[in-house]
Structures are given as structure tokens and as C-alpha cells.
Design a protein around this motif. Structure first.
Motif, PDB file in Angstrom:
ATOM      1  N   GLU A 298     -31.696 -43.143   6.628  1.00  0.00           N
ATOM      2  CA  GLU A 298     -30.689 -43.206   7.697  1.00  0.00           C
ATOM      3  C   GLU A 298     -29.451 -42.395   7.338  1.00  0.00           C
ATOM      4  O   GLU A 298     -28.793 -41.826   8.207  1.00  0.00           O
ATOM      5  CB  GLU A 298     -30.336 -44.670   7.992  1.00  0.00           C
ATOM      6  N   GLU A 299     -29.143 -42.321   6.049  1.00  0.00           N
ATOM      7  CA  GLU A 299     -27.993 -41.501   5.650  1.00  0.00           C
ATOM      8  C   GLU A 299     -28.236 -40.035   6.028  1.00  0.00           C
ATOM      9  O   GLU A 299     -27.319 -39.321   6.424  1.00  0.00           O
ATOM     10  CB  GLU A 299     -27.756 -41.628   4.136  1.00  0.00           C
ATOM     11  N   GLN A 300     -29.477 -39.619   5.893  1.00  0.00           N
ATOM     12  CA  GLN A 300     -29.789 -38.234   6.250  1.00  0.00           C
ATOM     13  C   GLN A 300     -29.613 -37.991   7.749  1.00  0.00           C
ATOM     14  O   GLN A 300     -29.136 -36.938   8.161  1.00  0.00           O
ATOM     15  CB  GLN A 300     -31.217 -37.891   5.830  1.00  0.00           C
ATOM     16  N   LEU A 301     -30.002 -38.996   8.549  1.00  0.00           N
ATOM     17  CA  LEU A 301     -29.816 -38.855  10.001  1.00  0.00           C
ATOM     18  C   LEU A 301     -28.322 -38.766  10.310  1.00  0.00           C
ATOM     19  O   LEU A 301     -27.866 -37.903  11.061  1.00  0.00           O
ATOM     20  CB  LEU A 301     -30.426 -40.044  10.750  1.00  0.00           C
ATOM     21  N   TRP A 302     -27.580 -39.656   9.703  1.00  0.00           N
ATOM     22  CA  TRP A 302     -26.139 -39.710   9.955  1.00  0.00           C
ATOM     23  C   TRP A 302     -25.461 -38.416   9.515  1.00  0.00           C
ATOM     24  O   TRP A 302     -24.658 -37.840  10.256  1.00  0.00           O
ATOM     25  CB  TRP A 302     -25.559 -40.912   9.195  1.00  0.00           C
ATOM     26  N   ARG A 303     -25.802 -37.935   8.336  1.00  0.00           N
ATOM     27  CA  ARG A 303     -25.188 -36.693   7.865  1.00  0.00           C
ATOM     28  C   ARG A 303     -25.518 -35.521   8.780  1.00  0.00           C
ATOM     29  O   ARG A 303     -24.791 -34.540   8.846  1.00  0.00           O
ATOM     30  CB  ARG A 303     -25.670 -36.355   6.444  1.00  0.00           C
ATOM     31  N   HIS A 304     -26.649 -35.637   9.444  1.00  0.00           N
ATOM     32  CA  HIS A 304     -27.023 -34.573  10.361  1.00  0.00           C
ATOM     33  C   HIS A 304     -26.297 -34.712  11.691  1.00  0.00           C
ATOM     34  O   HIS A 304     -26.419 -33.870  12.565  1.00  0.00           O
ATOM     35  CB  HIS A 304     -28.539 -34.595  10.576  1.00  0.00           C
ATOM     36  N   GLY A 305     -25.558 -35.786  11.866  1.00  0.00           N
ATOM     37  CA  GLY A 305     -24.787 -35.959  13.092  1.00  0.00           C
ATOM     38  C   GLY A 305     -25.514 -36.722  14.181  1.00  0.00           C
ATOM     39  O   GLY A 305     -25.077 -36.770  15.324  1.00  0.00           O
TER      40      GLY A 305
ATOM     41  N   ARG B 201     -34.693 -21.347   8.619  1.00  0.00           N
ATOM     42  CA  ARG B 201     -35.029 -22.471   9.483  1.00  0.00           C
ATOM     43  C   ARG B 201     -35.115 -22.046  10.953  1.00  0.00           C
ATOM     44  O   ARG B 201     -34.285 -21.281  11.420  1.00  0.00           O
ATOM     45  CB  ARG B 201     -33.976 -23.568   9.328  1.00  0.00           C
ATOM     46  N   SER B 202     -36.120 -22.597  11.612  1.00  0.00           N
ATOM     47  CA  SER B 202     -36.264 -22.338  13.044  1.00  0.00           C
ATOM     48  C   SER B 202     -35.291 -23.219  13.816  1.00  0.00           C
ATOM     49  O   SER B 202     -34.686 -24.128  13.258  1.00  0.00           O
ATOM     50  CB  SER B 202     -37.687 -22.684  13.473  1.00  0.00           C
ATOM     51  N   ASP B 203     -35.181 -22.962  15.131  1.00  0.00           N
ATOM     52  CA  ASP B 203     -34.389 -23.841  15.998  1.00  0.00           C
ATOM     53  C   ASP B 203     -34.831 -25.285  15.833  1.00  0.00           C
ATOM     54  O   ASP B 203     -34.039 -26.181  15.599  1.00  0.00           O
ATOM     55  CB  ASP B 203     -34.611 -23.464  17.465  1.00  0.00           C
ATOM     56  N   GLU B 204     -36.143 -25.444  15.988  1.00  0.00           N
ATOM     57  CA  GLU B 204     -36.764 -26.764  15.831  1.00  0.00           C
ATOM     58  C   GLU B 204     -36.285 -27.469  14.573  1.00  0.00           C
ATOM     59  O   GLU B 204     -36.020 -28.667  14.577  1.00  0.00           O
ATOM     60  CB  GLU B 204     -38.282 -26.579  15.702  1.00  0.00           C
ATOM     61  N   GLU B 205     -36.196 -26.705  13.510  1.00  0.00           N
ATOM     62  CA  GLU B 205     -35.853 -27.312  12.229  1.00  0.00           C
ATOM     63  C   GLU B 205     -34.355 -27.546  12.104  1.00  0.00           C
ATOM     64  O   GLU B 205     -33.914 -28.560  11.580  1.00  0.00           O
ATOM     65  CB  GLU B 205     -36.362 -26.426  11.083  1.00  0.00           C
ATOM     66  N   ARG B 206     -33.583 -26.609  12.583  1.00  0.00           N
ATOM     67  CA  ARG B 206     -32.134 -26.762  12.455  1.00  0.00           C
ATOM     68  C   ARG B 206     -31.616 -27.959  13.245  1.00  0.00           C
ATOM     69  O   ARG B 206     -30.557 -28.495  12.961  1.00  0.00           O
ATOM     70  CB  ARG B 206     -31.428 -25.474  12.884  1.00  0.00           C
ATOM     71  N   GLU B 207     -32.372 -28.362  14.242  1.00  0.00           N
ATOM     72  CA  GLU B 207     -31.924 -29.483  15.080  1.00  0.00           C
ATOM     73  C   GLU B 207     -32.244 -30.842  14.461  1.00  0.00           C
ATOM     74  O   GLU B 207     -31.890 -31.872  15.001  1.00  0.00           O
ATOM     75  CB  GLU B 207     -32.544 -29.359  16.469  1.00  0.00           C
ATOM     76  N   ARG B 208     -32.956 -30.817  13.345  1.00  0.00           N
ATOM     77  CA  ARG B 208     -33.264 -32.074  12.637  1.00  0.00           C
ATOM     78  C   ARG B 208     -32.602 -32.067  11.262  1.00  0.00           C
ATOM     79  O   ARG B 208     -32.211 -31.032  10.765  1.00  0.00           O
ATOM     80  CB  ARG B 208     -34.778 -32.207  12.439  1.00  0.00           C
ATOM     81  N   PRO B 209     -32.555 -33.252  10.629  1.00  0.00           N
ATOM     82  CA  PRO B 209     -31.991 -33.297   9.266  1.00  0.00           C
ATOM     83  C   PRO B 209     -32.789 -32.377   8.329  1.00  0.00           C
ATOM     84  O   PRO B 209     -33.989 -32.148   8.553  1.00  0.00           O
ATOM     85  CB  PRO B 209     -32.165 -34.763   8.851  1.00  0.00           C
ATOM     86  N   PRO B 210     -32.141 -31.864   7.277  1.00  0.00           N
ATOM     87  CA  PRO B 210     -32.759 -30.846   6.416  1.00  0.00           C
ATOM     88  C   PRO B 210     -34.170 -31.161   5.907  1.00  0.00           C
ATOM     89  O   PRO B 210     -35.007 -30.286   5.820  1.00  0.00           O
ATOM     90  CB  PRO B 210     -31.779 -30.744   5.244  1.00  0.00           C
ATOM     91  N   PHE B 211     -34.441 -32.413   5.573  1.00  0.00           N
ATOM     92  CA  PHE B 211     -35.751 -32.694   4.977  1.00  0.00           C
ATOM     93  C   PHE B 211     -36.880 -32.861   5.997  1.00  0.00           C
ATOM     94  O   PHE B 211     -38.030 -33.043   5.616  1.00  0.00           O
ATOM     95  CB  PHE B 211     -35.672 -33.929   4.064  1.00  0.00           C
ATOM     96  N   TRP B 212     -36.521 -32.795   7.274  1.00  0.00           N
ATOM     97  CA  TRP B 212     -37.544 -32.979   8.311  1.00  0.00           C
ATOM     98  C   TRP B 212     -38.689 -32.001   8.129  1.00  0.00           C
ATOM     99  O   TRP B 212     -39.857 -32.356   8.201  1.00  0.00           O
ATOM    100  CB  TRP B 212     -36.894 -32.811   9.685  1.00  0.00           C
ATOM    101  N   ARG B 213     -38.359 -30.736   7.851  1.00  0.00           N
ATOM    102  CA  ARG B 213     -39.397 -29.712   7.736  1.00  0.00           C
ATOM    103  C   ARG B 213     -40.344 -30.011   6.580  1.00  0.00           C
ATOM    104  O   ARG B 213     -41.505 -29.606   6.597  1.00  0.00           O
ATOM    105  CB  ARG B 213     -38.792 -28.320   7.564  1.00  0.00           C
TER     106      ARG B 213
END
Lengths: 497, 497
Positions: free
Chosen positions: A394-401, B77-89
């Protein structure tokens, strides 16, 4: 984090005395069994309730056999200590195998204090926290039992106590600089504490938050926890299967209030008022959701709660105000075969929304510490690790805004019965009632305790739990709408960006 | 950290071909066995040798069965990726149980790159590193095998390659911005890399540093390591005792040069020159030691090396120049009963010197990854964890401003024989020869490999290993004196303060 430690938990003097005589024998027996064990026990007692920690330290010293006990309290560093690296003072005081070492305040408290008076910046704090984690990991990897207790006083009691001491010339000596600073900067200090405790809670190094408004409760809780954990390990080492946890807990501690008991379920909303409010808030949400979409601000909404608490109904009232292209409702049930082949968080990562979109979880990753814990789908190690894994997620989600809201919809058993009955008798609702619902119902108390632990351990500055009284569906729906609106509003105003 | 990956390790084309046909069959069999296993395998291939990592990625794809393999390479990072937290990819690309996922570059490389061009400050880097560690810990706790390979090119080869590419119009496209930056800022970039790799090496998440000047060697090393680790786990899961590690390794990889083989043992110092130098350096050390004492600057000197390498003699030449009140020589042998009841690092913490004092360790905490590893006093898990525990321990000394020098006194087998013989024949030296010495001697190759791993994993920016050729005792003594003097000098000039 501290909500679940502000419930006014108490032990009566009589219950306390009843338990004490046998407890003391059990503690001594435990120490005797521990004597030749191949692991040490490290107990940390710290807290915002300074006098409570003193009290606890004294009692543990009285209850335990001093021959097998090392107690360490720390003042300012001596010359000897200042000339060595910071952790030297702690390393030299560690208990050997077969012994219990009690640390008062100590390494974590030291960092919190330094952060209170801004003696260290965030970077230094992070280095210190990494040091703490490496140090504790060293101990635990080496087989030590590490038990960390944080004694917490609810704000009102804390403030009242300081005020009383300030007025009373015979008590004023009790107040030290730290108390004073906390008194004047309460919110900030609690937020610092929460931050440090969260970052130093990892699986086996989890903090136990103990409410200390009642000393009897706090001290009993500490002693029982030590007793339980050590005995459990001793049994495991003898290759005996350990008893199910909790069974050794005395009823006085067992039947304590949980955070859910504190919820006033009598709130309600008349129908006409509801319809008016619903229109009002849905129209507001609709505006905000559009604005969030345009601003590229995503949201993740999490709904947990009892069966038949009305999660579906609440969610429908939310989505009615959103554009279908921008939200997704994700219903979480047992993992699929594919999902079971991954880390349990994997399937939730998949659903993270694109910029501006909303992901609504009807049940969620919290299954790990609720149903998986209760049904033993997850081992004790796994679900304990879960709290810090979830906090980090959840911290990662929050840091991502991402705007993150978590709701627990709460009803009582009677209301659940009524709703199950209604389902049974309403043809088009019948399918909603499964055997599982009935089974879960029988584990009401287990769920209550698991929910309490969950809220205590995962309600953070950046991701609070909202407990929604839901005996009255209308009231619950409006309340959730209001909270979601206010979070979006704050986010769009950049208050928490 | 990289010294042990700059040895010019090579596999001849013939040895490579000899091994390859059976290796490929073994890899496919391993994947077949893995298919129904309850854990995934995560392989990270990154390095300062970019073209080497590409090569490795392609080969692993060719050698492994693509049906059970997922390969992931990451660009911007693609658009898709930039719109999620860094570790999503990375989460979405994780392999399920029973599969191998290969990641090219990925999460750690990303942080290193950001740090190269100062896109992130130290605080952000530390947050990112904590994220990496939590992420990897999540995987490993969940049962995944995580294998991380860092392909390293020795500096001269790296620079030469870039220069050649620059000159050749048909190759110049190969150079990207990162290569160029590293070319122009080599020292800084290696120090950044070392810093990040060290902080992301924790027990089971240890980086494997692979020298990649010879592609055949690097690729074989990667494939064999994957093969060995997966097969070992598969066997453990069948409850069969796993074979002793290394036995499955082919001779071509087994007989590779270690860092010790590179030491020129022919250096020597004539007696008269020695006596002159000794007086000179001892007098210098004496001045510096006094100055350090007055400045409150402590030192910790660590001596490891072969039996009969002359540690005692070197140490006596040092202490002769120091005031007895300010130094302490600590001879480390098997732990006492008391020490055995603590974490293995505990006994060394006890000896940390007061301000201005010197602690000289004749053998040290490195026993954990030398004798304890070789004699199986420590389990594989324990000694593997040891590297990061030791690095963290030494980092604390360094941060505290302690001058830390580590010496490995190196002799060859023949010289050891001569010295043992001399001991046997000299009455007053006879007591120095024990059965243990003879036994250790039979494990020469094991020690050599363990020492190589130790130097590779614990030679850090802040605590380098000095390997001292010691066939000639006089030369060794003067060299150690010189190094200690220059470290004290630097420290007192505040260069590394």
C-alpha cells in the motif's frame, strides 16, 4: 495503527489476582525449561507511556527469576559508549541462549527521540531504521525470539495525565522533556512513532501494540505473550505439535474489547433523508470522479466486512455515479489455479488501475490475514508476514499518488441473522446464501479478533481503515459516499499529493 | 567487490563444447522436473557488461525450453507502466510456480541508472533499495529461488572495448549513453554499482558476480549455477539429502583461477634493506599511532591467511611501534562455551576499541565464511547470510570513523610445507604445529575457494581486502606496515573521515 489500542481495555483487580498466582508459577517454569534451550529471548518494552514502561519493567523483574534474566535500561550514552559504534551498547547486553534479556526503550526508541527534536534528517533516520532491521534480522535469523511491546496511551488519557502532573507540585517531577514535547506536538509525535514502528515491523520483528491505560491489562498482556511464545517454541523444539494458539490465553485477556465492539451500530438514516443525501453525494462524486479522471489521479477502494454486511449495495451506489469506462469492480473469491501459482499479492497487482481510473475491490488482499488466517490456508508465519507485506504494497500505491480508501462494513450477529433469514426466504436472494456463510458465522469471534489485528497493523497514516456501521444500510452507503468524496477532494486539492 | 571478477577466467572452446551437449540435456531435464514444483525460479541478469548480458539472455533462451520460460527485458517505461507504481511492471511479469522467469537488467539496474545521472538523491535511492529488498524478500519468503547475476568486465577490457567501438564506424552504434557515461566516470560508476549491489545482497538475495571477459565462461557459470540451485531444491523437496555442493560442477568451471592465484609470490626483500625499512616504517607508525590516539581515532586491523603464513610475526612488527596501553591483540580460536551461546558476531563486538585505541585481530569474524563453512560448523544458509551480516557490521565501524584494514597473508603450499617442516624440527616451534594444521592443509582447495568468495563478497569501498604475498616474510611485514601507515595518514588528514 493505534486505533485498536484505544479501546479502554481493562482487567479487574480480581481477575488480575486470580490469574497472577498461577501465571507466576508458569513464568518460572517457562524459565526453567528455557535454561538449556538453544535460543535467547529478547524482549523490548518501549512506548509513549513512559511511566507504563517503567511499571512493566519492574513487574517483569519481580515476576521472573532474576538469575536467568538480564534487564537493560538506557540513559544518555556514556563515554565508553560514545567511543564505539551506536549498536555496541546493545550487542554487549544481548542475552545468551537460554536467557531472557529485557530492553527498556532501546534502539528504536532512540531513533524516535532523535527524530522528535529533529536531531536527524530523514536520510539519517532511514539509515538508522535499516540498521535496526539488520540488527533484529541478525538476531531472529540466529534463532532468537524477539518480542517487542509498544505501550500506548490514548491521547485523551495522555494529555489528562500530563495536565494533572503539571498542576500537582508533588508530581510535576515526573514530567520529562519528552513528555512535554509530545504534549505540545501530539499529532506530529504520534505520526513519527507510527512511521518508525511500521518500518521496523517485519514478520518476526512485528511490534505488539499494547494499550496501557490500565496497567493490569498491559502487564498481563506482556507476560502472557512472553509465556505463550516461549512455551510454543520450546514445544516445537521437542517436536511436539504446539497447541493451537490462544488456547493457553486466560479468559480475562481473551474476552477483551475489539475495535469493532466500539462501533455504534444504532446510527440510522430515515428513507426520505437518505434519498435526498444520495442524490446530493452521488452528484458530487460524479463531478469529483470526472475531475480525478482528467487529472490522471487513480483510486483504489477496498471493501471488507462481514458476510451480508452490504458491500455490494454500497459499491453499486458508488459506481452509479461513475462513468463505466473509468472504473472496475473486482470481486475476490478463492484464488484460481493460475493465481495459486503466484505470490498472493500478484493477483492484486494485476488490477492496479491506469491513470485516472478507479479499482473497487469487493474483498481484497486482506483475505491473507482474515479468511486465510482463520481457515489455516496460510501458516502463522505467512499471515504474520502478510501485515508488513501489505503495508509495503500500500505504501507503493500511496507513493505513486493513488487515492487509497479501505472500508470495513460492520454489522452485528443479530443483524446478520436477519439478513440470512431474509435471503433464505426471498427467492431471488437465495443464491447469495452459501454453506460457507453459515460456517463463517460460527467463527464470529475468530473473525472479530483477526479484523482487530488487521486494523491495528495495517491502519497507517497513508492508508487508514474506515469502520462503517452498517446495520442501517442507508446510513452506511451515505457515509462511504462522503468519505470517498472527501478523499478525492483532498487529493485533487493537492493536500496529500 | 569486483577484484575477484578480474582474473581473466576463461573456458576454452573445446571444454565449452565438451560440456555443452550434456549441459543442455541437464537443463531440459531440470525444467521438466521443475514443471510441477511448488516454487518459481527468478533469474536476474544484469551487469556493467551490457553486451555480455544480451548474449547471456539469448543463450539462456536457446538452451532452455521456451515453453516453461518467461523472458523480460525492459526499455523505457510505457504509458501503461508509468501510470502504475514502479514495481507493477515487474510484478506482472513474475513467473508462476514451476516456471523460470529471466529478467534482463530490471529493478536494480534501474536504480543504478537513475543514480548514474543523479536523477535521484541518496534518500530516494535508499527508498528504492528498501523497495527492492522488500520485493525480493517477498519472493524468497514465498519459496521462490532468486538468482541474481552481475556480469562484470575488468576496467581495462571495458575501456579498450569502448575505444575500439568508438574508432570503428561499423561498431559505434553499439555504444549507448550509459556506456559512454561509465567510460568517462568509471570510478564513480563502479562505486555506485558496488554500493547498490552490496545493499541488495542479503543472504538468499546475494548477487553472483560473474567475470564476463570470456563469454563462454560467463554463460557456463550462469547456466551451471541455475542448474545446481534448482536441482538442489528439487532434491530437498523430495526429502533426499542433497549432494555436497560443487560436486555437480564440471571441472572446467571448478578449476578456475581464484584471486589468490594471481598474487605474485616471488617478491622479496633483502635482509639489510628490510632492516632499514623496518626502522623507517616503525618509526612512522609510532608517530601516526600516537597522533591517532590523541585525535581519538580508533583502528581495527584484521589478519587472516593460511596456517604458518606469518600472521604473528607481522603483528609483532606492528605492535612493537605502538604504546602497550593503546593496543590489544585478540587471538581468535574456537569459541568458548559462553561465546557459543551468542550470535557469532557477539564476541567481536566486545572487543571494539575505545577512542584512539587499536584492536588487532589474529583471525576474526571471517571464520564464519572460512573454517565454519569448510568444516560445516555453519550451515550453508548461515555462512551465506554471513557475508551481508559482516558487511553490515563493518559498515557500522566505518560509519563510526574507525580505521579498518583487512589483510590476507598469502603463501603457497610448498612454502607452507617448508614452514611446517621447520616447526617440526625446531624444538621451540614444535608446539605451533597441530593436527588441525595438517587437516586444514588437506583442504587447501576448499580454503582457496572460500577465501576467493570471501574477498569477492566482503571487499567493499569502506573495507578493502589487502592480499599480501608472504612467502617472503620480510616483504610481507614491510608491506603491511606501509598499508597501515598510509591508512592512518589518510584518516588523520580527514580524507576518509
Amino acid at each position: 495503527m493505534f486505533e485498536a489500542a484505544e479501546l479502554g481495555r481493562k482487567i479487574s483487580k480480581r481477575d488480575f489476582q486470580d490469574r497472577l498466582s498461577s501465571l507466576r508459577v508458569e513464568l518460572l517454569n517457562m524459565q526453567f525449561g528455557l535454561k538449556d534451550a538453544d535460543f535467547p529471548v529478547i524482549v523490548v518494552i518501549a512506548g509513549d507511556d513512559r511511566s507504563g514502561t517503567n511499571d512493566a519493567l519492574n513487574l517483569m523483574n519481580a515476576w521472573l527469576d532474576a538469575r536467568y534474566l538480564l534487564t537493560n535500561a538506557y540513559g544518555p550514552r556514556s563515554d565508553e559508549e560514545r567511543e564505539r559504534p551506536p549498536f555496541w551498547r546493545y550487542w554487549r547486553a544481548l542475552p545468551p541462549k537460554g536467557r531472557i534479556g529485557i530492553f527498556h526503550g532501546s534502539w528504536t526508541w532512540e531513533v524516535i527521540l532523535q527524530r522528535f527534536d529533529a536531531a536527524i534528517d530523514e536520510l539519517t533516520m532511514l539509515h538508522s531504521i535499516n540498521n535496526i532491521n539488520s540488527f533484529e534480522r541478525c538476531m531472529v535469523d540466529d534463532g532468537a525470539i524477539l518480542l517487542k511491546f509498544w505501550l500506548h496511551l490514548p491521547k485523551s488519557i495522555f494529555k489528562q495525565r500530563i495536565r494533572e502532573w503539571q498542576k500537582d507540585p508533588e508530581q510535576s517531577w515526573r514530567i520529562n522533556q519528552v513528555d512535554e514535547w509530545m504534549f505540545n506536538n501530539y499529532r506530529k509525535s504520534i505520526s513519527t512513532i507510527e512511521n518508525v514502528l511500521r518500518r521496523t515491523s517485519k514478520g518476526e520483528t512485528q511490534w505488539n501494540i499494547v494499550e496501557s491505560s490500565d496497567n493490569r491489562y498491559a502487564n498481563l498482556r506482556i507476560a502472557e505473550t512472553i509465556l505463550e511464545r516461549v512455551n510454543k517454541r520450546l514445544k516445537e523444539n521437542e517436536n511436539k505439535p504446539s497447541e493451537s494458539s490462544g488456547s493457553s490465553f486466560p479468559s480475562a485477556l481473551d474476552n477483551q474489547t475489539t475495535i469493532l465492539d466500539k462501533i455504534d451500530l444504532n446510527v440510522s438514516l430515515p428513507k426520505d433523508q437518505y434519498e435526498h443525501s444520495l442524490r446530493e453525494w452521488q452528484s458530487k462524486l460524479s463531478r469529483l470522479a470526472r475531475a480525478a479522471y482528467e487529472a490522471g489521479r487513480s483510486s483504489v477502494l477496498v471493501f471488507e466486512g462481514w458476510d451480508a454486511a452490504g458491500k455490494g449495495g454500497v459499491i453499486r451506489r458508488l459506481t452509479a455515479a461513475m462513468s463505466a469506462a473509468t472504473y472496475r469492480v473486482i470481486r475476490i473469491s478463492a484464488p484460481s489455479a493460475e493465481e495459486r501459482r503466484h505470490h498472493y499479492l500478484w493477483r492484486f497487482w494485476r488490477y492496479m488501475p491506469r491513470a485516472g481510473n478507479v479499482a473497487i475491490f469487493d474483498r481484497s488482499w486482506y483475505g491473507r490475514v482474515l479468511v486465510e488466517r482463520i481457515e489455516s490456508f496460510a501458516t502463522e508465519r505467512e499471515y504474520r508476514r502478510g501485515y508488513s507485506e501489505i503495508n509495503h504494497f500500500e505504501e507503493q500505491l500511496w507513493r505513486h499518488g493513488i487515492v487509497l480508501s479501505k472500508f470495513w462494513l460492520h454489522i452485528n450477529r443479530e443483524e446478520q441473522s436477519r439478513r440470512f433469514e431474509a435471503r433464505r426466504n426471498t427467492p431471488y436472494k437465495k443464491h447469495k446464501l452459501s454453506d460457507e456463510d453459515i460456517r463463517n458465522r460460527n467463527r464470529w469471534e475468530d473473525y472479530k479478533r483477526a479484523a482487530n489485528d488487521m486494523i491495528e497493523r495495517t491502519s497507517t497514516d497513508y492508508a487508514k481503515w474506515h469502520i462503517i456501521p452498517a446495520n442501517d444500510k442507508r446510513h452506511a452507503r451515505i457515509q462511504v459516499l462522503q468519505i470517498v468524496c472527501s478523499m478525492l477532494e483532498e487529493a485533487l486539492e493537492g493536500k496529500d499529493a
